[in-house]
Design an enzyme around this catalytic site. Structure first.
Site, short mmCIF file in Angstrom:
data_model
loop_
_atom_site.label_atom_id
_atom_site.label_comp_id
_atom_site.label_asym_id
_atom_site.label_seq_id
_atom_site.Cartn_x
_atom_site.Cartn_y
_atom_site.Cartn_z
N ASP A 22 29.83 49.93 25.64
CA ASP A 22 29.60 50.07 27.08
C ASP A 22 28.74 51.28 27.44
O ASP A 22 29.23 52.32 27.88
CB ASP A 22 30.95 50.14 27.80
CG ASP A 22 31.72 48.85 27.63
OD1 ASP A 22 31.11 47.84 27.24
OD2 ASP A 22 32.94 48.84 27.88
N GLU A 39 39.02 47.56 18.46
CA GLU A 39 39.27 48.89 17.84
C GLU A 39 40.67 48.97 17.28
O GLU A 39 40.86 49.70 16.30
CB GLU A 39 39.04 49.99 18.88
CG GLU A 39 37.59 50.10 19.34
CD GLU A 39 37.13 48.95 20.23
OE1 GLU A 39 37.98 48.38 20.94
OE2 GLU A 39 35.96 48.60 20.18
N ASP A 98 35.23 41.47 20.68
CA ASP A 98 35.27 42.68 21.50
C ASP A 98 36.68 43.26 21.43
O ASP A 98 37.61 42.62 20.95
CB ASP A 98 34.88 42.31 22.94
CG ASP A 98 34.75 43.54 23.82
OD1 ASP A 98 34.49 44.63 23.29
OD2 ASP A 98 34.90 43.39 25.05
#
Ligand code: GLC
Length: 781
Positions: A485, A411, A408
């Site tokens: 999300d 990015e 997670d």
């Protein structure tokens, strides 16, 4: 929160059009596999890779070709073009023609506009004009018709067809992101499939910096812009959308076969916080006989959010817990974020500093960004040494019995104004240093690659499972992707359909949203409807955020639980069909979950259809995405379809109204289809025995069908050495009867299910069965 002030006239910028084209053609050079065009303001090349692939490359100011990135799975891609014949060049007054075999190129002398035409497939790319932008970037403006549709582009919100939208490729952690106007999400796949009159081509811009695909500002034409780096565009001449996806995944790679447990139902929450809670959760699934393959550990399992640790208070004995869960058939998938806490007493950070694996500025200062653990350093995955270091850390998890990792915040997400790493941070990039601005979109892919490779090395022959939030083209080679999300909104549930369909068209066959919705609070009805839909998505995980209502299957009482459990079981019933589709995807790159346009390219009614989808080519799923709705319109393409629940045969080529009380997900099977399904026994997952459901229609359209059933041990790599079995299931129908058969295609019969029950569903609603135990058989009804 923004107010109307944000559209004050002074705030709205109009795009500067002061960019310049390349000017007129000055000189051309033909070389093996390439045509190089020197224009007034720059040079570009057309590089042929095969009879259906050509690369359009703009040379940098120093006349160098851009390097291909790791997205490209074809070895020595530049060499490949040199092995092709030299194009024949014909000079005309207003254009230059180059003949690359079946691909013909025409360059406009005045503008350098490039038109490409595949003379066998009939597909074209019209008038691609390259421009250098004033701010140092590049763009290509390409002609299109008002009727051209655009598919692909990876993980983007909005409709299936992206005409009149614009998207930015810049991996972004945006909380509450699934609204149609959001241009950038976590994953960037700069790949688009222009589709017109049933014909498709593919365009892949291999540039991991910021790029933009704009289908609205120059309507009916479109523009692809890159802020930095080179302009390196692969043109794929398919004919159908399927051809294009096959070629795109030949170029960027295909997913490895996941372990079967990764295809099961997964339960997650931010966070299951203690060892007792996790064990009780697994126990509850078992007691309630709801199949479950994995439980996720979110950030609370760690000691102060330090990756590669367990909090010894909350999880006193993770190894024992994982072993106990393994006994119950449940795997544990812990979250691992890239940020390593800056803490001089934390071994991983110390070792990382000592081994010099973290990202730094040009001047040599560590880049430190704030994430869950507070100030953290970030490994430089562009460097093989750092990548290997990260991979090695996974011994910590594997030694505890873990086989799957959840990546997670890759990015990478940073809690600062720009929400990510500073653009001037330098990446070592194996001796060819580049800034973060140039390589941003690669960070998540490289992290997942390191994770996959680390797990694979340690797992001694077991297949690893990696789930990622961020990625770039080619991510399918290392990880499944969940869509980040979302919220417990009906709109987000419906938007997941086109989003995951377009991901599938962009090479990512294994993906899905947080079922039930992550943020905000789910409702019993939303959980039921979302689970019904999720059961037919490639990745099936229920996940919810801290502070939200619980959304385990039983959270809303027995009625909800019973329907949710039924659909989780249905997922497992479909497992042999699903697993065979996954296997197919590893070979062809075709997605498991498909938009109808992929199977019915000549039917305009399918072109924008994304409130229903196909699983493989034979199962049509039409979820209910609105509260209170108990019936819906379902479009059935030409042919006959069988209602899975009522077994009624319905004529397609039209829309019908289908009843869908809360416990019914509208589900149709193409007449003539052969569905291998698991025979379920309680909560038994991945059962031993298979039923072969054969659905007959009324007419002869179902005379002959085939489906390849794939089986293996479901967890190891032995299938790569022949430990699998592939059987061709068939149905042949003539006036004397219906013959159902299985024929060994490949592999070792010992991996075939112990028994197979043939269930023949006739159009009049009757069913006949036959039990077979031979691997190859032929039964006539
Ligand atoms: C991010 C992830 C989410 C996770 C949370 C805490 O928001 O997208 O899935 O639960 O971080 O780790």
């Amino acid at each position: 929160m923004e107010t109307s002030e944000s559209i004050k006239p002074d705030n709205v910028q109009t795009k500067s059009m002061s960019d310049r084209g390349l000017g007129s053609v000055q000189r051309v050079e033909a070389q093996p596999g390439r045509l190089i065009v020197h224009a007034e303001r720059g040079s570009f090349g057309l590089l042929q890779l095969s009879s259906t692939m050509l690369r359009v490359v703009l040379c940098g100011p120093d006349a160098t070709w851009p390097d291909g990135t790791i997205a490209i799975a074809i070895q020595d891609v530049s060499e490949r073009s040199r092995q092709q014949p030299e194009p024949a060049v014909v000079d005309e007054i207003d254009s230059v023609h180059a003949d690359f075999g079946v691909i013909r190129a025409r360059i406009d002398r005045a503008t350098c506009g490039i038109s490409l035409h595949h003379c066998e497939l009939g597909t074209k790319l019209e008038n691609l004009e390259l421009r250098r932008l004033n701010d140092g970037g590049y763009s290509a403006v390409i002609d299109a018709k008002p009727t051209t549709r655009f598919y692909g582009l990876g993980e983007k919100p909005g409709e299936l067809n992206k005409r009149y939208d614009a998207y930015t490729m810049w991996n972004s952690d945006v909380y509450a992101p699934h609204v149609p106007e959001m241009e950038a999400l976590y994953v960037s796949i700069p790949f688009v499939i222009p589709f017109d009159e049933g014909k498709a081509t593919g365009l892949f811009l291999d540039n991991p910096g910021r790029s933009r695909f704009d289908f609205r500002s120059r309507t009916p034409n479109y523009e692809i812009t890159a802020d930095t780096g080179g302009f390196d565009l692969y043109v794929l001449f398919g004919s159908t959308v399927k051809d294009v996806v096959v070629q795109y995944t030949e170029l960027t790679g295909r997913m490895p076969l996941p372990p079967k447990w990764a295809l099961g139902y997964h339960q997650s929450r931010y966070s299951y916080e203690t060892q007792e809670e996790v064990l009780a959760l697994a126990e509850a699934f078992r007691t309630k006989q709801i199949p479950l393959d994995a439980i996720y550990l979110d950030i609370h399992y760690m000691d102060g959010y330090r990756v590669f640790t367990f909090d010894s208070g909350r999880f006193p004995d993770p190894k024992a817990m994982i072993a106990q869960l393994a006994e119950m058939g449940v795997k544990v998938v812990p979250i691992v974020d890239p940020g390593v806490k800056q803490d001089a007493e934390y071994a991983v950070y110390r070792d990382g500093v000592a081994k010099d694996v973290f990202c730094k500025s040009l001047e040599g200062d560590l880049f430190i960004g704030e994430v869950w653990p507070g100030k953290s350093a970030f490994p430089d995955f562009t460097d093989d040494t750092a990548k290997a270091w990260w991979a090695d850390q996974h011994a910590f998890y594997v030694d505890l019995g873990i086989q799957g990792i959840w990546n997670d915040m890759n990015e990478p997400a940073v809690f600062n104004d720009i929400k990510t790493m500073e653009p001037h941070v330098m990446h070592r990039n194996n001796g060819k240093p580049k800034t973060h601005r140039e390589l941003h979109n690669l960070y998540g892919l490289l992290m997942s690659k390191a994770t996959y490779e680390g797990l694979q090395r340690k797992l001694a022959g077991e297949r690893p499972f990696v789930l990622t939030r961020a990625g770039y083209a080619g991510i399918q080679r290392y990880a499944a992707v969940w869509t980040g999300d979302n919220r417990s909104f009906w709109e987000h549930m419906s938007m997941a359909i086109p989003m995951v369909l377009n991901m599938g068209l962009s090479g990512i066959a294994f993906s899905g949203p947080d079922v039930g919705g992550f943020a905000h609070h789910t409702t019993p009805e939303l959980l039921v409807r979302w689970t019904q839909m999720g059961a037919f998505f490639p990745f099936f995980r229920n996940h919810s955020a801290i502070g939200t209502l619980r959304q385990e299957p039983w959270s809303f009482g027995p009625e909800t639980e019973s329907i949710v459990a039924t659909y989780i079981r249905l997922r497992y019933e479909f497992m042999p069909y699903l697993y065979s589709l996954f296997r197919e995807s590893t070979i062809t790159g075709l997605p498991v979950m498909r938009p109808l346009v992929m199977e019915y390219p000549d039917d305009p009614a399918t072109y924008d259809l994304a409130d229903q989808f196909l699983l493989g080519s034979d199962v049509l799923v039409a979820p209910i995405c609105k509260p209170g709705e108990t019936c819906r319109k379902v479009y059935l393409p030409q042919g006959e379809w069988v209602n899975y629940w009522t077994k009624e045969v319905v004529e397609g080529g039209r829309s019908i109204l289908v009843d869908a009380p809360l416990d019914i997900l509208p589900l149709f099977v193409r007449a003539g289809a052969i569905l291998p399904l698991a025979v379920m026994d309680g909560d038994a997952r991945h059962g031993e025995s298979i039923a072969m459901d054969v659905y007959l229609g009324n007419t002869g359209s179902t005379d002959r069908r085939r489906f390849v059933l794939y089986e293996d041990d479901g967890h190891s790599f032995h299938y790569t050495e022949g430990d699998f079995v592939e059987r061709q299931l068939g149905i042949d129908r003539d006036p004397s009867g219906v013959t159902v058969s299985a024929r060994l295609l490949n592999g070792n019969p010992k991996f075939a299910a112990n028994s197979l029950q043939v269930r023949l569903h006739r159009a009049d609603g009757t069913m006949e069965t036959a039990q077979v135990s031979d691997v190859e058989f032929q039964v006539t009804f």
